[in-house]
Structure formats: structure tokens, C-alpha cells
Design an enzyme around this catalytic site. Structure first.
Site, PDB file in Angstrom:
ATOM      1  N   TYR A 197      -8.024  -5.065   0.111  1.00 21.20           N
ATOM      2  CA  TYR A 197      -9.264  -4.753   0.859  1.00 21.20           C
ATOM      3  C   TYR A 197     -10.248  -5.625   0.043  1.00 21.20           C
ATOM      4  O   TYR A 197     -10.663  -4.668  -1.177  1.00 21.20           O
ATOM      5  CB  TYR A 197      -9.353  -3.283   1.047  1.00 21.20           C
ATOM      6  CG  TYR A 197      -8.206  -2.774   1.906  1.00 21.20           C
ATOM      7  CD1 TYR A 197      -7.138  -3.482   2.820  1.00 21.20           C
ATOM      8  CD2 TYR A 197      -7.808  -1.243   1.615  1.00 21.20           C
ATOM      9  CE1 TYR A 197      -6.450  -2.947   3.463  1.00 21.20           C
ATOM     10  CE2 TYR A 197      -6.860  -0.753   2.444  1.00 21.20           C
ATOM     11  CZ  TYR A 197      -6.135  -1.707   3.396  1.00 21.20           C
ATOM     12  OH  TYR A 197      -5.129  -0.984   4.196  1.00 21.20           O
TER      13      TYR A 197
ATOM     14  N   HIS B  76       2.724  -4.004   0.959  1.00 23.29           N
ATOM     15  CA  HIS B  76       1.702  -4.023   2.047  1.00 23.29           C
ATOM     16  C   HIS B  76       2.461  -4.774   3.147  1.00 23.29           C
ATOM     17  O   HIS B  76       2.079  -4.659   4.349  1.00 23.29           O
ATOM     18  CB  HIS B  76       0.388  -4.824   1.665  1.00 23.29           C
ATOM     19  CG  HIS B  76      -0.661  -4.612   2.368  1.00 23.29           C
ATOM     20  ND1 HIS B  76      -1.982  -4.590   2.032  1.00 23.29           N
ATOM     21  CD2 HIS B  76      -0.806  -3.840   3.704  1.00 23.29           C
ATOM     22  CE1 HIS B  76      -2.862  -4.025   2.811  1.00 23.29           C
ATOM     23  NE2 HIS B  76      -2.331  -3.864   3.824  1.00 23.29           N
TER      24      HIS B  76
ATOM     25  N   ARG C 221      -8.877   1.234  16.296  1.00 24.16           N
ATOM     26  CA  ARG C 221      -9.885   0.420  15.931  1.00 24.16           C
ATOM     27  C   ARG C 221     -11.169   0.572  16.601  1.00 24.16           C
ATOM     28  O   ARG C 221     -11.738  -0.322  17.101  1.00 24.16           O
ATOM     29  CB  ARG C 221      -9.405  -1.031  16.004  1.00 24.16           C
ATOM     30  CG  ARG C 221      -8.015  -1.280  15.285  1.00 24.16           C
ATOM     31  CD  ARG C 221      -7.787  -2.826  15.281  1.00 24.16           C
ATOM     32  NE  ARG C 221      -6.298  -3.230  14.715  1.00 24.16           N
ATOM     33  CZ  ARG C 221      -5.950  -3.381  13.131  1.00 24.16           C
ATOM     34  NH1 ARG C 221      -6.879  -2.987  12.523  1.00 24.16           N
ATOM     35  NH2 ARG C 221      -4.646  -3.247  12.840  1.00 24.16           N
ATOM     36  N   GLY C 222     -11.320   1.560  16.914  1.00 25.83           N
ATOM     37  CA  GLY C 222     -12.684   2.329  17.557  1.00 25.83           C
ATOM     38  C   GLY C 222     -12.465   2.432  19.208  1.00 25.83           C
ATOM     39  O   GLY C 222     -13.374   2.909  19.694  1.00 25.83           O
TER      40      GLY C 222
ATOM     41  N   ALA D  17     -12.304   5.909  20.304  1.00 24.17           N
ATOM     42  CA  ALA D  17     -13.312   6.635  19.904  1.00 24.17           C
ATOM     43  C   ALA D  17     -14.602   6.280  20.908  1.00 24.17           C
ATOM     44  O   ALA D  17     -15.662   6.943  20.708  1.00 24.17           O
ATOM     45  CB  ALA D  17     -13.792   6.232  18.524  1.00 24.17           C
ATOM     46  N   GLY D  18     -14.455   5.363  21.728  1.00 25.65           N
ATOM     47  CA  GLY D  18     -15.612   4.853  22.506  1.00 25.65           C
ATOM     48  C   GLY D  18     -16.685   3.958  21.928  1.00 25.65           C
ATOM     49  O   GLY D  18     -17.762   3.782  22.478  1.00 25.65           O
TER      50      GLY D  18
END
Length: 340
Positions: free
Chosen positions: A55, A127, A210-211, A214-215
Site C-alpha cells: 500500500y 498477500h 468498493r463503494g 454504499a451508493g
């Protein structure tokens, strides 16, 4: 909601994924915003922080170390190796590289310990499985790190049930991490049951799609306006033709959230939490507001009828597009559904 077991550790039912604080979804937030988020999570009772050497090529670990090292005894720290830009011989690659050789795993761990400002990492994941290296060799190197006191427990990410069993025969695997949400059900094919058979905790990343769940992306135009380096851009599900087919799912989904008295993001997390006490979602965010919204999902209880409606509404048969582009699909070892 009571704490949950993460291998040998006891943690908050909802953790914090720390990828968003440095890259992946557009421009990284300023350092002071990332610091405020991490401290707010700790103050709100989050005791499971998940980062990785990949990351920001070490940036996330550095921020986590700088901010949370003074509070090290208050939380369980997870990080990852085997997917980074550095190799065991000190070579730095221009982009990310999958490298599961023992020497690279050892070198990456030393770098992670320095960046995280700690003497030991609680849970250290491979990972990605480097398919050029037997999983037994990579897990053997991680087992050496356990014996050396540099890590406390071993995890795997994005592997199949068969690979998990091979790894577990070398050294007990504490946790397996992969994408799991209403619209990504791949773990239900085999690996979730394998985890339960072996007593392995299951950590779910990208639990709000990935969103999408969540709208955060209300229309195709919003997807097309994503920043150039946003990792969703090459993902088939977010391509205009697939996204346009997925958007109609949100109308009934929002209705179910309203009926349950929660936000869409909370509905996604509550559904996941109710799939089993061994499942630990790690949503990521950049804002304290969204952090508290996500944590509020622990107080949401969904009826059997609502769970059934959600399962019927969003599932592999109703979601259009694969979760990963072709290259990323080749890099993972997870079971997959047949192409639609």
C-alpha cells in the site's frame, strides 16, 4: 456486538483497512487527515488495523507506524508481504511484483517492522501466492519468522481452499483474507467452508463493494469521472456497460436499507457480519464521518426475511462483470464462478 476471534487474537467485529489512507482510490488524503482517521478509529474501539507493504509502497505502513506506535498495546496489527516493489536481493522494481521467495519474505518483513515502528507484527499475510514458488516454501519462511519472534501468526490472502489446506499442513494458518460482500460471493464456493473446517478466521476486504454498495457511485458518469489512478477503472464491474446493468440493483437495495433503519453501507456490513461470527470485515475509508457510519453497522440486526431479500437481489447471477481484470485474475488463486 461482541468482539470476534482473529486467529489467536480478540478484536473488534469491524476493523479498519488502511489502503485508502495512501493510494488506490484517487489522490491520497493529506497526512493530517490520515492521522485523524487512525486515532478516531482507535478511540472508537477499533482494535484490528490491516495494512500491507504494497500500500503506497510502504506509505501506509509508515503512517500507521508513526501514528499508532505509541498505542501499540491497544490493537492487533496486521500487514502483508509477497506483493511489493522490493525483492530479497535489494532490487527495486518500477511497479508491483509478486515474489514469495523466502529471502524476499524475510527482507519485506524487516522493512515492515521498521516502518511500523514495532518489534513484532501480530498477523502477517502472504498477500499473493507466488505460483512460481511452492506455497509450502513461502509458508515455511513465515513459520521461521514466527519462531524468530518477528511475527505472531500467519495469514494468507486470495488463495483457494486447496492452497489453504496445503499451507495449513506446514504451519497453522490463523486467518485468510479475500474480497467478500453481497456482490462478491467467491468465498462461498469453497474457501469459506475450508476456513471453518480448519478453524481459520475469515477477513473480508472491500465489504461495501468498493463503494458501490454504499451508493458512492450513483450513475455511469460518476464512474467515468473517477481519477485516472483509481483502481476501479480497469475492473470490469465498473466499466460503463457492466455498471449500467448493475445500477438498477441499487433502488431495491436502498429501500431495504431504509426499511432496516440504516445506511446502505451499514446494510452491506450488517449482512456480512450476520454470515458468521468468524467473519471480520475491514472496510477502508478516508473520513472520520464514514468511519463512524461503518462502525454503526455492528448495531444493526437484520431479520431473516431481509437477509433472504438481499441474497435474492444481489448475487452472482444478478451482478454483471467480473471483480478483476484479466491480469489481476491470473494473479489470484481464489475459486471463481463461470463466465456469464
Amino acid at each position: 456486538m461482541p468482539p470476534r476471534a482473529l486467529g489467536p487474537f480478540t478484536v473488534s467485529p469491524i476493523g479498519l483497512g488502511c489502503m485508502n489512507i495512501c493510494h488506490a482510490y484517487g489522490v491520497a488524503p493529506p497526512p493530517e487527515q490520515a492521522e485523524a482517521l487512525l486515532l478516531a478509529a482507535l478511540d472508537a474501539g477499533v482494535t484490528h488495523f490491516d495494512t500491507a507493504a504494497l500500500y503506497g509502497f510502504g506509505a501506509s505502513e509508515s503512517i500507521v507506524g508513526q501514528v499508532l506506535a505509541p498505542h501499540r498495546s491497544r490493537f492487533t496489527l496486521a500487514s502483508k508481504c509477497g506483493l511489493t516493489h522490493e525483492t530479497g536481493d535489494g532490487t527495486v522494481k518500477p511497479g508491483r511484483v509478486i515474489d514469495g521467495r523466502p529471502e524476499t519474505i524475510r527482507a519485506t518483513c524487516e522493512g515492515s517492522l521498521r516502518r511500523l515502528k514495532t518489534d513484532v507484527i501480530d498477523l502477517y499475510y502472504l498477500h499473493r501466492w507466488d505460483k512460481a514458488v511452492p506455497i509450502e516454501d513461502s509458508v515455511g519462511a513465515l513459520a521461521e519468522l514466527v519462531r524468530a519472534g518477528k511475527i505472531r501468526a500467519i495469514g494468507l490472502s486470495e488463495v483457494s481452499a486447496d492452497t489453504l489446506r496445503r499451507a495449513h499442513a506446514v504451519h497453522p494458518i490463523a486467518a485468510l483474507q479475500t474480497e467478500y460482500s453481497l456482490w462478491t460471493r467467491n468465498p462461498e464456493i469453497a474457501v469459506l467452508q475450508a476456513c471453518r473446517d480448519l478453524g481459520v478466521s475469515f477477513v473480508a476486504f472491500s465489504p461495501v463493494g468498493r463503494g458501490f454498495l454504499a451508493g458512492a457511485l450513483p450513475d455511469v458518469a460518476a464512474v467515468q469521472a473517477l481519477p485516472e489512478k483509481d483502481i476501479r477503472r480497469p475492473m470490469p464491474r465498473f466499466a460503463p456497460e457492466h455498471f449500467a446493468r448493475n445500477l438498477p440493483l441499487l433502488a431495491d437495495y436502498r429501500r431495504l436499507a431504509a426499511d432496516a433503519g440504516c445506511t446502505p453501507a451499514q446494510l452491506a456490513l450488517a449482512w456480512l457480519l450476520q454470515q458468521g461470527d468468524d467473519i471480520l470485515p475491514i472496510p477502508g475509508t478516508r473520513t472520520v464521518e464514514h468511519l463512524h457510519e461503518n462502525l454503526g453497522a455492528a448495531d444493526v440486526r437484520l431479520s431473516a426475511d431481509v437477509l433472504a431479500e438481499l441474497d435474492a437481489l444481489i448475487n452472482p447471477a444478478t451482478v454483471s462483470g467480473h471483480r478483476y481484470a484479466e491480469q489481476a485474475r491470473r494473479e489470484v488463486d481464489t475459486e471463481d464462478f463461470a463466465e456469464k
